[in-house]
Design a protein around this motif. Structure first.
Motif, PDB file in Angstrom:
ATOM      1  N   ILE A  20       0.851  -1.183   0.000  1.00 44.37           N
ATOM      2  CA  ILE A  20       0.000   0.000   0.000  1.00 44.37           C
ATOM      3  C   ILE A  20       0.888   1.235   0.000  1.00 44.37           C
ATOM      4  O   ILE A  20       1.802   1.363   0.824  1.00 44.37           O
ATOM      5  CB  ILE A  20      -0.918   0.022   1.260  1.00 44.37           C
ATOM      6  CG1 ILE A  20      -1.743  -1.264   1.349  1.00 44.37           C
ATOM      7  CG2 ILE A  20      -1.803   1.256   1.285  1.00 44.37           C
ATOM      8  CD1 ILE A  20      -2.749  -1.475   0.252  1.00 44.37           C
ATOM      9  N   SER A  21       0.630   2.145  -0.930  1.00 47.08           N
ATOM     10  CA  SER A  21       1.444   3.365  -1.015  1.00 47.08           C
ATOM     11  C   SER A  21       1.176   4.258   0.194  1.00 47.08           C
ATOM     12  O   SER A  21       0.034   4.503   0.556  1.00 47.08           O
ATOM     13  CB  SER A  21       1.102   4.107  -2.310  1.00 47.08           C
ATOM     14  OG  SER A  21       1.771   5.343  -2.328  1.00 47.08           O
ATOM     15  N   THR A  22       2.258   4.737   0.831  1.00 50.95           N
ATOM     16  CA  THR A  22       2.094   5.616   1.998  1.00 50.95           C
ATOM     17  C   THR A  22       2.692   6.994   1.720  1.00 50.95           C
ATOM     18  O   THR A  22       2.931   7.785   2.625  1.00 50.95           O
ATOM     19  CB  THR A  22       2.786   5.006   3.236  1.00 50.95           C
ATOM     20  OG1 THR A  22       4.137   4.689   2.891  1.00 50.95           O
ATOM     21  CG2 THR A  22       2.072   3.766   3.719  1.00 50.95           C
ATOM     22  N   GLY A  23       2.936   7.287   0.469  1.00 49.93           N
ATOM     23  CA  GLY A  23       3.516   8.585   0.114  1.00 49.93           C
ATOM     24  C   GLY A  23       4.436   8.407  -1.081  1.00 49.93           C
ATOM     25  O   GLY A  23       4.446   7.370  -1.726  1.00 49.93           O
ATOM     26  N   PHE A  24       5.214   9.456  -1.409  1.00 47.70           N
ATOM     27  CA  PHE A  24       6.126   9.377  -2.555  1.00 47.70           C
ATOM     28  C   PHE A  24       7.139   8.251  -2.375  1.00 47.70           C
ATOM     29  O   PHE A  24       7.874   8.227  -1.394  1.00 47.70           O
ATOM     30  CB  PHE A  24       6.876  10.704  -2.735  1.00 47.70           C
ATOM     31  CG  PHE A  24       6.010  11.774  -3.323  1.00 47.70           C
ATOM     32  CD1 PHE A  24       5.486  11.628  -4.600  1.00 47.70           C
ATOM     33  CD2 PHE A  24       5.692  12.906  -2.596  1.00 47.70           C
ATOM     34  CE1 PHE A  24       4.673  12.601  -5.146  1.00 47.70           C
ATOM     35  CE2 PHE A  24       4.879  13.879  -3.129  1.00 47.70           C
ATOM     36  CZ  PHE A  24       4.365  13.738  -4.410  1.00 47.70           C
ATOM     37  N   PHE A  25       7.147   7.323  -3.298  1.00 48.20           N
ATOM     38  CA  PHE A  25       8.137   6.236  -3.362  1.00 48.20           C
ATOM     39  C   PHE A  25       8.209   5.380  -2.097  1.00 48.20           C
ATOM     40  O   PHE A  25       9.186   4.688  -1.867  1.00 48.20           O
ATOM     41  CB  PHE A  25       9.540   6.791  -3.677  1.00 48.20           C
ATOM     42  CG  PHE A  25       9.564   7.679  -4.877  1.00 48.20           C
ATOM     43  CD1 PHE A  25       9.227   7.187  -6.122  1.00 48.20           C
ATOM     44  CD2 PHE A  25       9.890   9.028  -4.759  1.00 48.20           C
ATOM     45  CE1 PHE A  25       9.223   8.004  -7.244  1.00 48.20           C
ATOM     46  CE2 PHE A  25       9.882   9.855  -5.870  1.00 48.20           C
ATOM     47  CZ  PHE A  25       9.544   9.336  -7.120  1.00 48.20           C
ATOM     48  N   SER A  26       7.204   5.455  -1.251  1.00 42.50           N
ATOM     49  CA  SER A  26       7.244   4.594  -0.060  1.00 42.50           C
ATOM     50  C   SER A  26       5.944   3.795   0.032  1.00 42.50           C
ATOM     51  O   SER A  26       4.879   4.283  -0.335  1.00 42.50           O
ATOM     52  CB  SER A  26       7.441   5.425   1.213  1.00 42.50           C
ATOM     53  OG  SER A  26       6.361   6.300   1.399  1.00 42.50           O
ATOM     54  N   SER A  27       6.085   2.566   0.485  1.00 38.31           N
ATOM     55  CA  SER A  27       4.892   1.721   0.635  1.00 38.31           C
ATOM     56  C   SER A  27       5.061   0.847   1.876  1.00 38.31           C
ATOM     57  O   SER A  27       6.159   0.719   2.418  1.00 38.31           O
ATOM     58  CB  SER A  27       4.682   0.849  -0.603  1.00 38.31           C
ATOM     59  OG  SER A  27       5.757  -0.048  -0.739  1.00 38.31           O
ATOM     60  N   LYS A  28       3.950   0.265   2.264  1.00 37.04           N
ATOM     61  CA  LYS A  28       3.948  -0.553   3.475  1.00 37.04           C
ATOM     62  C   LYS A  28       3.122  -1.795   3.185  1.00 37.04           C
ATOM     63  O   LYS A  28       2.088  -1.706   2.507  1.00 37.04           O
ATOM     64  CB  LYS A  28       3.284   0.279   4.582  1.00 37.04           C
ATOM     65  CG  LYS A  28       3.577  -0.187   5.981  1.00 37.04           C
ATOM     66  CD  LYS A  28       3.020   0.826   6.971  1.00 37.04           C
ATOM     67  CE  LYS A  28       3.309   0.388   8.381  1.00 37.04           C
ATOM     68  NZ  LYS A  28       2.738   1.317   9.357  1.00 37.04           N
ATOM     69  N   ILE A 279     -11.625  -2.522  15.613  1.00 40.51           N
ATOM     70  CA  ILE A 279     -10.635  -3.442  15.038  1.00 40.51           C
ATOM     71  C   ILE A 279      -9.481  -2.604  14.463  1.00 40.51           C
ATOM     72  O   ILE A 279      -9.716  -1.632  13.761  1.00 40.51           O
ATOM     73  CB  ILE A 279     -11.296  -4.341  13.957  1.00 40.51           C
ATOM     74  CG1 ILE A 279     -10.342  -5.421  13.476  1.00 40.51           C
ATOM     75  CG2 ILE A 279     -11.822  -3.551  12.780  1.00 40.51           C
ATOM     76  CD1 ILE A 279     -11.028  -6.540  12.691  1.00 40.51           C
ATOM     77  N   PRO A 280      -8.221  -2.911  14.810  1.00 34.18           N
ATOM     78  CA  PRO A 280      -7.101  -2.097  14.308  1.00 34.18           C
ATOM     79  C   PRO A 280      -6.946  -2.240  12.793  1.00 34.18           C
ATOM     80  O   PRO A 280      -7.441  -3.194  12.191  1.00 34.18           O
ATOM     81  CB  PRO A 280      -5.877  -2.689  15.027  1.00 34.18           C
ATOM     82  CG  PRO A 280      -6.410  -3.592  16.091  1.00 34.18           C
ATOM     83  CD  PRO A 280      -7.766  -4.018  15.657  1.00 34.18           C
ATOM     84  N   SER A 281      -6.249  -1.300  12.197  1.00 38.72           N
ATOM     85  CA  SER A 281      -5.987  -1.387  10.765  1.00 38.72           C
ATOM     86  C   SER A 281      -4.944  -2.464  10.507  1.00 38.72           C
ATOM     87  O   SER A 281      -3.937  -2.548  11.222  1.00 38.72           O
ATOM     88  CB  SER A 281      -5.464  -0.051  10.254  1.00 38.72           C
ATOM     89  OG  SER A 281      -4.765  -0.237   9.037  1.00 38.72           O
ATOM     90  N   PRO A 282      -5.160  -3.313   9.486  1.00 34.29           N
ATOM     91  CA  PRO A 282      -4.133  -4.327   9.167  1.00 34.29           C
ATOM     92  C   PRO A 282      -2.805  -3.688   8.744  1.00 34.29           C
ATOM     93  O   PRO A 282      -1.769  -4.345   8.754  1.00 34.29           O
ATOM     94  CB  PRO A 282      -4.745  -5.136   8.012  1.00 34.29           C
ATOM     95  CG  PRO A 282      -6.076  -4.559   7.732  1.00 34.29           C
ATOM     96  CD  PRO A 282      -6.319  -3.374   8.617  1.00 34.29           C
ATOM     97  N   LEU A 283      -2.840  -2.392   8.370  1.00 31.96           N
ATOM     98  CA  LEU A 283      -1.596  -1.696   8.011  1.00 31.96           C
ATOM     99  C   LEU A 283      -0.753  -1.421   9.259  1.00 31.96           C
ATOM    100  O   LEU A 283       0.463  -1.332   9.195  1.00 31.96           O
ATOM    101  CB  LEU A 283      -1.920  -0.354   7.331  1.00 31.96           C
ATOM    102  CG  LEU A 283      -1.858  -0.303   5.807  1.00 31.96           C
ATOM    103  CD1 LEU A 283      -2.174   1.094   5.324  1.00 31.96           C
ATOM    104  CD2 LEU A 283      -0.520  -0.765   5.274  1.00 31.96           C
ATOM    105  N   ASN A 284      -1.435  -1.231  10.394  1.00 32.08           N
ATOM    106  CA  ASN A 284      -0.730  -0.969  11.657  1.00 32.08           C
ATOM    107  C   ASN A 284      -1.197  -1.962  12.708  1.00 32.08           C
ATOM    108  O   ASN A 284      -1.725  -1.572  13.748  1.00 32.08           O
ATOM    109  CB  ASN A 284      -1.005   0.465  12.131  1.00 32.08           C
ATOM    110  CG  ASN A 284      -0.489   1.484  11.137  1.00 32.08           C
ATOM    111  OD1 ASN A 284       0.696   1.515  10.840  1.00 32.08           O
ATOM    112  ND2 ASN A 284      -1.380   2.295  10.597  1.00 32.08           N
ATOM    113  N   ALA A 285      -1.020  -3.230  12.411  1.00 38.90           N
ATOM    114  CA  ALA A 285      -1.486  -4.276  13.338  1.00 38.90           C
ATOM    115  C   ALA A 285      -0.657  -4.230  14.621  1.00 38.90           C
ATOM    116  O   ALA A 285       0.535  -3.912  14.586  1.00 38.90           O
ATOM    117  CB  ALA A 285      -1.361  -5.638  12.675  1.00 38.90           C
ATOM    118  N   PRO A 286      -1.276  -4.549  15.759  1.00 43.04           N
ATOM    119  CA  PRO A 286      -0.527  -4.556  17.029  1.00 43.04           C
ATOM    120  C   PRO A 286       0.572  -5.613  16.998  1.00 43.04           C
ATOM    121  O   PRO A 286       0.469  -6.613  16.285  1.00 43.04           O
ATOM    122  CB  PRO A 286      -1.594  -4.927  18.076  1.00 43.04           C
ATOM    123  CG  PRO A 286      -2.914  -4.768  17.396  1.00 43.04           C
ATOM    124  CD  PRO A 286      -2.678  -4.934  15.944  1.00 43.04           C
TER     125      PRO A 286
END
Length: 328
Positions: A20-28, A279-286
């Motif tokens: 998933i894109s999190t900004g310019f040239f960065s993804s997670k 429910i937490p976001s799967p992008l920022n899972a605990p």
């Protein structure tokens, strides 16, 4: 259910991550499915439940390689699915019934062409006559009349459209079907008819199902065993009655407590186990156990490591550090 039954599908450490894109040239990586393992025996139905966004639909699609798995292995009828030939074989023997009967059918095609499309792709007939006979036979399996063949999907109700989708899924004589929330878009009165039809088809055609749903009552009715998912992880797996009457994981207990009971006396006596927080976001899972942020039993250990998904009783698997204390 006898242990002698052959395993039709085995999934080992399945992972499906989406960048998933999190900004310019960065993804997670979004970890939609994270280290999931289970097996399904021939002729049984495994129910897969969990809240929206827990990854259950992604499990179904990744098994069929509609998404390329990020990691892990899928074995179908004892053979690992690796090459293009394996995949072609899998696509012939394993199909999918989709959730939304409104968007999964082509509005420009007649019912006959929708059901016949898999036959055309895999060249499963000698001549037009054989093709037409097979289409009418499939329509008969799902309770549609031959007069329906020349009509278009928009002329049918939701329940009938789902029947068309099921007939299409049966076209290649599959042995395994992923049912992705096949009744959630239908009226309650129609849901029962469609579920009964799944039951009848299973007996008649010897089918095996992975039945994905978020409604535990629906799943209990049709499943031999039930698996519970939370945030990409499998947290519990056991026989349907066992899960229903003896849930061990705190998340499963909460799900079961929310199931409506028709008897008002029992309903009043039942204690609803409400979960705190969202429910937490799967992008920022605990870290550690994904359920710990909503679990009343969570300790520091739960934040440090993901509990092992292990067998605590015969055929009953659970992923929780404190299973014995909570259920002791």
């Amino acid at each position: 259910m006898s242990e002698e039954r052959e395993t039709i599908l085995r999934v080992e450490h399945l992972k499906e991550y989406f960048d998933i894109s999190t900004g310019f040239f960065s993804s997670k990586p979004l970890k939609a499915v994270d280290d999931v393992s289970f097996e399904i025996k021939k002729g049984e139905t495994l129910g897969l439940v969990g809240e929206s966004g827990c990854g259950k639909t992604t499990v179904g699609r990744t098994i069929l390689h509609l998404y390329q798995p990020t990691g892990g292995k899928v074995f179908f009828e004892g053979k690992e699915v690796k090459t293009k030939e394996d995949l072609l074989e899998l696509r012939r023997k394993a199909t999918m019934v989709f959730q939304d009967p409104y968007s999964s059918l082509n509005p420009r095609m007649t019912v006959s062409d929708i059901i016949g499309e898999p036959l055309d792709i895999h060249k499963m007939y000698k001549d037009k006559k054989e093709r037409q006979e097979r289409i009418l036979e499939l329509m008969g399996h799902v309770g549609l009349n031959s007069e329906h063949a020349a009509r278009y999907a928009h002329e049918f109700s939701g329940g009938q459209r789902q029947r068309i989708g099921i007939a299409r899924a049966l076209a290649l004589n599959p042995s395994f079907i992923v049912c992705d929330e096949p009744v959630s878009a239908l009226d309650v009165s129609i849901q029962a008819q469609v579920i009964n039809m799944f039951d009848e088809l299973q007996d008649k055609l010897g089918l095996t199902y992975l039945f994905i749903a978020h409604d535990l009552l629906v799943v209990k009715h049709i499943s031999d065993r039930i698996a519970v998912m939370y945030l990409g992880k499998m947290v519990e797996l056991a026989g349907a009655d066992e899960i229903y009457h003896h849930p061990l994981h705190p998340y499963t207990k909460s799900l079961i407590s929310a199931v409506p009971v028709p008897d008002p006396k029992i309903a009043r006596a039942n204690k609803r186990i409400a979960l705190s927080g969202d429910i937490p976001s799967p992008l920022n899972a605990p870290s550690g156990c994904p359920f710990r942020t909503r679990c009343q039993y969570a300790t520091e250990k739960c934040a440090e490591s993901m509990p092992e998904f292990k067998e605590v009783a015969s055929g009953h698997f659970v992923a929780c550090h404190r299973t014995e204390e909570i259920n002791g």
